[in-house]
Design a protein around this motif. Structure first.
Motif, PDB file in Angstrom:
ATOM      1  N   GLN A 378     -13.655  -0.614  16.979  1.00  0.00           N
ATOM      2  CA  GLN A 378     -13.552  -1.963  17.528  1.00  0.00           C
ATOM      3  C   GLN A 378     -13.417  -3.017  16.427  1.00  0.00           C
ATOM      4  N   ILE A 379     -14.021  -2.759  15.264  1.00  0.00           N
ATOM      5  CA  ILE A 379     -13.901  -3.668  14.114  1.00  0.00           C
ATOM      6  C   ILE A 379     -13.424  -2.823  12.935  1.00  0.00           C
ATOM      7  N   PRO A 380     -12.128  -2.573  12.830  1.00  0.00           N
ATOM      8  CA  PRO A 380     -11.644  -1.647  11.796  1.00  0.00           C
ATOM      9  C   PRO A 380     -11.627  -2.281  10.414  1.00  0.00           C
ATOM     10  N   GLN A 381     -11.749  -1.426   9.416  1.00  0.00           N
ATOM     11  CA  GLN A 381     -11.596  -1.854   8.029  1.00  0.00           C
ATOM     12  C   GLN A 381     -10.119  -1.931   7.701  1.00  0.00           C
ATOM     13  N   VAL A 382      -9.748  -2.873   6.857  1.00  0.00           N
ATOM     14  CA  VAL A 382      -8.372  -3.029   6.407  1.00  0.00           C
ATOM     15  C   VAL A 382      -8.255  -2.437   5.005  1.00  0.00           C
ATOM     16  N   MET A 383      -7.439  -1.417   4.859  1.00  0.00           N
ATOM     17  CA  MET A 383      -7.182  -0.801   3.555  1.00  0.00           C
ATOM     18  C   MET A 383      -5.857  -1.327   3.032  1.00  0.00           C
ATOM     19  N   LEU A 384      -5.906  -2.075   1.960  1.00  0.00           N
ATOM     20  CA  LEU A 384      -4.738  -2.719   1.387  1.00  0.00           C
ATOM     21  C   LEU A 384      -4.214  -1.850   0.243  1.00  0.00           C
ATOM     22  N   VAL A 385      -3.094  -1.165   0.456  1.00  0.00           N
ATOM     23  CA  VAL A 385      -2.493  -0.290  -0.549  1.00  0.00           C
ATOM     24  C   VAL A 385      -1.368  -1.056  -1.231  1.00  0.00           C
ATOM     25  N   ILE A 386      -1.488  -1.263  -2.542  1.00  0.00           N
ATOM     26  CA  ILE A 386      -0.522  -2.058  -3.303  1.00  0.00           C
ATOM     27  C   ILE A 386       0.087  -1.167  -4.365  1.00  0.00           C
ATOM     28  N   ASP A 387       1.331  -0.751  -4.143  1.00  0.00           N
ATOM     29  CA  ASP A 387       2.005   0.107  -5.107  1.00  0.00           C
ATOM     30  C   ASP A 387       2.369  -0.701  -6.341  1.00  0.00           C
ATOM     31  N   GLU A 388       1.979  -0.178  -7.498  1.00  0.00           N
ATOM     32  CA  GLU A 388       2.147  -0.860  -8.780  1.00  0.00           C
ATOM     33  C   GLU A 388       1.491  -2.230  -8.758  1.00  0.00           C
ATOM     34  N   GLY A 389       0.348  -2.300  -8.071  1.00  0.00           N
ATOM     35  CA  GLY A 389      -0.391  -3.549  -8.004  1.00  0.00           C
ATOM     36  C   GLY A 389      -0.999  -3.944  -9.331  1.00  0.00           C
ATOM     37  N   ALA A 390      -1.374  -2.973 -10.162  1.00  0.00           N
ATOM     38  CA  ALA A 390      -1.931  -3.305 -11.468  1.00  0.00           C
ATOM     39  C   ALA A 390      -0.892  -3.998 -12.336  1.00  0.00           C
ATOM     40  N   GLU A 391       0.386  -3.611 -12.194  1.00  0.00           N
ATOM     41  CA  GLU A 391       1.443  -4.289 -12.943  1.00  0.00           C
ATOM     42  C   GLU A 391       1.624  -5.726 -12.457  1.00  0.00           C
ATOM     43  N   ILE A 392       1.417  -5.959 -11.157  1.00  0.00           N
ATOM     44  CA  ILE A 392       1.486  -7.330 -10.644  1.00  0.00           C
ATOM     45  C   ILE A 392       0.425  -8.186 -11.318  1.00  0.00           C
TER      46      ILE A 392
END
Length: 702
Positions: A378-392
Motif C-alpha cells: 500500500q505504501i511502496p518504496q521507490v528504488m531509483l536506478v541511475i545508470d552511470e549516475g556516479a559520472e553525473i
C-alpha cells in the motif's frame, strides 16, 4: 435408487485394509480367524487335517516372504510359529469342539502368547534397524572425521608456515555445493587478529595449489579470537548461469537476490535503508548486472522502480517495450527517463514525494513506534536506478551538475521515507568515489572487473579489505561485492537475456503496487502522465529516421561574417561534390546574412584598416592551421605524459611543451587531462599544487 454416499459424508475412522498388524491386532486376527475356521469346520464336518495343512502352508509362505525381505530370524520364527500354533489349535478344536470353555480358554492363552511374541520380535527388529543406522553413521563420521582431521592438520601447518600464526582448528564444514569448505579456527593468544591471515590470502592460495579463480579467504569468526577460512576448490564463477526461472514474489524487507558467491551461496541484498553502488568498465557485464537488479525489483510486491539512463534509456527499454500495446501488461519499471529534462522531473518528483510522506505518515509511524516509514504494497518504496549516475555527479557540465545536486538531495533526505538509489559507474576511481555522501550511504557495493585492471582501484571501493585482486575475477559478470553484514568477497551475477526479461515483465505484471495517494499527489501531473503517448513516442520507434535538414533561407544582403577566404579553394573531384559545394555555399551565405561582422578587406599591398561594425577576425586570416591541429596536439600531449615516466607531469608544464608547436592553452590541456582521468588513460596523483598526471602504463599502484 438411493444416492451413493460421498467420501466426505462418511463418518467414523477410515479403514486401511493394507495396513500392517501390530502385536495386538495381529493376535486378534490370528485367534478370531482360528475360531471362525474351527466353528465352521466343526459344523460342516470338515476333516481336521485340513486346518493343520492350512497352518503349515501359511507358516511356509510367511517364512519365505520374511527371508526374501531379509527380516531378522526372530521375526521369521515368530510368524511361522503363529501360523503353526493357530493351525494346531484349529485342528484340535475341529475334532473336539471349539465352543467349550477349555477350547476358548486355550485360544485366549494362545492369543496372549502370540501378542507377546510379536511385540518382542518388533522390538528386536527395531533395535536391529537402529543399530544398523547407527553403525552407518559411525562409519560415515569416521570417514568424514578422518578427512576433516587431514584438512585441519594440513591448514594448521600451512597457516603457520605462510602467515607465522599458530591456529587451532575447531571445525571443518564441507559446503553443500561441493565447491570447497570452511575452516573454523582459534587464534593464538597475544593479540593476533583475523586480518593477519587475510593479508596472506594470495600466498595461502598459492601454497595450497588451488585452481585459478579459487581462493583461501579469511573472515571474522564468532568472536574476535576466532577466524573463518573459506577455501574454494572448484571455480563456480567460471560457469555462465542463467537467471533463476523462479519469479516468485519478493520483498525489499527480506532481501533481493543479486548473484551468488564462490561457494554457490545466493546473495541477498537489503536496500530498505541502504543505497547501492555498482561499478564496472565496458565489457565487464555491468548492463547485465543492472538488468538482474531490475529483475529483482520487478518481483517485489512493495517496491516501484524508477530508472534514469541518459544513454537513450537503454537500461530501462527492455523492461518497457514488452508492455507497449499489450492489454493487461504493465511495464517492469514504473518510470523511465532518457533525457536530462525527464530525469530532472523524476528527481524533483521523488523529492516532493519524500517531503509529503514526512508529513502525511507521522501518525502511522507513531502507531508503529518507528522513525522509518513502514513500507508495504500500500505504501511502496521507490528504488531509483541511475545508470552511470556516479559520472553525473562528477561531470563538469552545468546541466549534469544540477542533476547531480538533485540526486544527492534524494539520497540525503529520503532514507526514512522509502526512496533509495542504485548508482552505477564505469570505474572505482577517486573521481567517482570522491563524494562523501556516496561513500557514506552506498554501503552495498559491487565491483565488476571482468579482468580489467584500469580504473579499478579496489582499495578505494572496499576500504579495509585485503587480498582483493582483479585477476581473481576475470570472467564477465564476476567481481566483488560487499554488504553491511558481509565483507567484500568474490561473486558472480546471473546471465539474463531479453527474452527472459520479457517473460519476467509478463509474469510480474499483476504484482506491481501502485503509488499511494499522498505520494502520487505530491509527484504531480508529471508522474501521472509519464506514460502518455507524447512522452513515450520515442520508445516506439525501433530505428529512428534522421530528420531532413531544414530548408535554408534565401541569401540576404552581404555585410555579415564573410568567409570568402575559403571560396577560391578548388573542390576535390568526386561523387556528390557539386551538391556538397552548393550546400556549403548556401550555408556561408546564411552566416553572412545572419551575423553582423567586419566586412572583408579588399586585397592590396597596403590596405588601410576600416572601422569594423562587428566581429573582426582579421588577426587570424594569415594563419591557416591544418584541420587536425587540435587532434595532433592531443596525441602529442598523451605521448609527453607517457615519456614523463612514473614521476608524471603537471598541466602547466604540459601546456608549455605544447605551445611552441601547437599554440595550445593551459585550459585546453586541463580539459584533456580530466577526460583522460575519467577514462583511466591517465592517473591523477596528489592534489593542489602537487598534482601530477601519470600515464597508466607507468603508474604503479601503492
Amino acid at each position: 435408487m438411493a444416492p451413493k454416499t460421498k467420501k466426505k459424508d462418511r463418518v467414523g475412522p477410515p479403514l486401511d485394509w493394507q495396513a500392517p498388524h501390530g502385536p495386538v491386532t495381529g493376535a486378534l486376527s490370528a485367534t478370531t480367524g482360528a475360531l471362525a475356521l474351527a466353528t465352521t469346520g466343526a459344523a460342516t464336518g470338515m476333516p481336521p487335517s485340513w486346518a493343520l495343512a492350512a497352518g503349515a502352508a501359511g507358516a511356509l509362505g510367511h517364512g519365505l516372504a520374511a527371508v526374501k525381505r531379509r527380516l531378522p530370524g526372530r521375526t521369521i520364527a515368530t510368524r511361522a510359529s503363529t501360523w503353526l500354533v493357530a493351525g494346531g489349535w484349529t485342528t484340535w478344536a475341529v475334532a473336539t469342539g471349539p465352543l467349550s470353555w477349555t477350547a476358548l480358554g486355550s485360544l485366549a492363552t494362545l492369543g496372549v502368547g502370540i501378542g507377546a511374541a510379536t511385540a518382542s520380535a518388533h522390538l528386536h527388529e527395531e533395535a536391529r534397524d537402529l543399530e544398523a543406522a547407527a553403525s552407518a553413521e559411525r562409519e560415515m563420521a569416521r570417514q568424514l572425521g578422518a578427512e576433516r582431521a587431514s584438512i585441519a592438520a594440513e591448514w594448521t601447518d600451512r597457516v603457520q608456515r605462510v602467515c607465522n600464526v599458530a591456529i587451532t582448528v575447531v571445525g571443518v564444514e564441507q559446503w553443500a555445493s561441493g565447491a570447497g569448505y570452511s575452516i573454523d579456527a582459534q587464534l593464538p593468544p597475544g593479540g593476533t587478529t583475523w586480518d593477519a591471515i587475510a593479508r596472506c590470502s594470495p600466498a595461502l592460495s598459492g601454497d595450497a595449489r588451488l585452481p585459478h579463480g579459487c581462493t583461501a579467504t579469511a573472515t571474522p569468526g564468532i568472536d574476535q579470537g576466532r577466524v573463518i577460512i573459506d577455501v574454494t576448490t572448484r571455480n563456480v564463477l567460471a560457469d555462465e548461469t542463467a537467471y533463476p526461472a523462479d519469479y516468485s514474489p519478493l520483498s525489499l524487507l527480506t532481501g533481493i537476490p543479486w548473484g551468488y558467491r564462490s561457494n554457490a551461496e545466493e546473495i541477498l541484498v537489503h536496500l530498505r535503508e541502504q543505497c547501492a553502488l555498482i561499478v564496472g568498465p565496458t565489457g565487464s557485464g555491468k548492463t547485465n548486472m543492472v538488468h538482474a537488479v531490475l529483475a529483482g525489483f520487478a518481483r517485489c510486491t512493495d517496491g516501484l522502480t524508477w530508472v534514469i539512463d541518459l544513454n537513450a534509456g537503454s537500461a530501462g527499454l527492455p523492461w518497457v517495450r514488452p508492455a507497449l500495446g499489450v492489454d493487461g501488461v504493465t511495464p517492469g519499471v514504473d518510470w523511465l527517463a532518457a533525457d536530462p529534462g525527464e530525469a530532472m522531473a523524476m528527481l524533483e518528483a521523488a523529492i516532493r514525494l519524500a517531503k509529503a510522506r514526512k508529513v502525511e505518515y507521522q501518525q502511522l509511524m507513531a502507531d508503529a513506534n518507528t522513525d522509518l516509514l513502514p513500507i508495504s504494497s500500500q505504501i511502496p518504496q521507490v528504488m531509483l536506478v541511475i545508470d552511470e549516475g556516479a559520472e553525473i555527479l562528477a561531470s563538469p557540465d552545468r546541466e549534469m551538475r544540477k542533476l547531480g545536486e538533485k540526486i544527492l538531495e534524494v539520497i540525503r533526505i529520503a532514507r526514512a521515507m522509502g526512496v533509495r538509489t542504485v548508482l552505477t559507474a564505469l570505474g572505482s576511481t577517486g573521481t567517482v568515489l570522491g563524494n562523501l555522501m556516496i561513500r557514506r550511504e552506498a554501503k552495498t557495493r559491487v565491483a565488476l572487473t571482468g579482468g580489467e585492471t584500469e580504473g579499478m582501484d579496489l582499495s578505494k571501493m572496499f576500504p579495509g579489505s585485503r587480498g582483493l585482486r582483479v585477476d581473481q575475477a576475470p570472467y564477465k559478470g564476476s567481481g566483488f561485492i560487499s554488504t553491511p553484514t558481509k565483507p567484500a568477497g568474490l561473486f558472480k551475477t546471473w546471465r539474463i537475456t531479453p527474452h527472459q526479461i520479457a517473460d519476467i515483465v509478463r509474469a510480474t505484471s499483476d504484482r506491481h503496487p501502485t503509488l499511494d495517494a499522498p505520494s502520487a499527489k505530491a509527484a504531480g501531473r508529471v508522474y501521472a502522465e509519464r506514460w502518455n503517448a507524447d512522452r513515450i513516442a520515442w520508445i516506439g520507434t525501433s530505428t529512428p529516421t534522421p530528420p531532413a535538414p531544414p530548408a535554408l533561407p534565401a541569401p540576404g544582403p552581404a555585410g555579415g561574417l564573410n568567409l570568402s577566404a575559403h571560396r577560391n579553394q578548388q573542390p576535390s573531384a568526386g561523387p556528390g561534390t557539386a551538391d556538397e559545394d552548393a550546400l556549403a555555399k548556401l550555408f556561408r551565405e546564411q552566416i553572412d546574412a545572419e551575423f553582423a561582422t567586419a566586412p572583408e578587406p579588399r586585397p592590396g599591398p597596403k590596405a588601410e584598416p576600416r572601422a569594423a561594425s562587428g566581429l573582426n577576425l582579421s588577426a587570424h586570416r594569415d594563419q591557416q592551421p591544418p584541420a587536425d591541429t587540435d587532434a595532433g596536439a592531443k596525441d602529442a600531449a598523451l605521448v609527453l605524459i607517457e615519456r614523463a615516466g612514473k614521476a608524471g607531469t603537471g598541466a602547466s608544464a604540459l601546456a608549455r611543451q605544447l605551445h611552441p608547436d601547437y599554440g595550445t592553452a593551459r585550459s585546453t590541456v586541463h580539459e584533456w587531462l580530466q577526460e583522460w582521468v575519467q577514462s583511466g588513460d591517465v592517473i591523477k596523483v596528489g592534489s593542489g599544487t602537487k598534482t601530477r598526471y601519470v600515464h597508466r602504463s607507468q603508474h604503479t599502484p601503492d
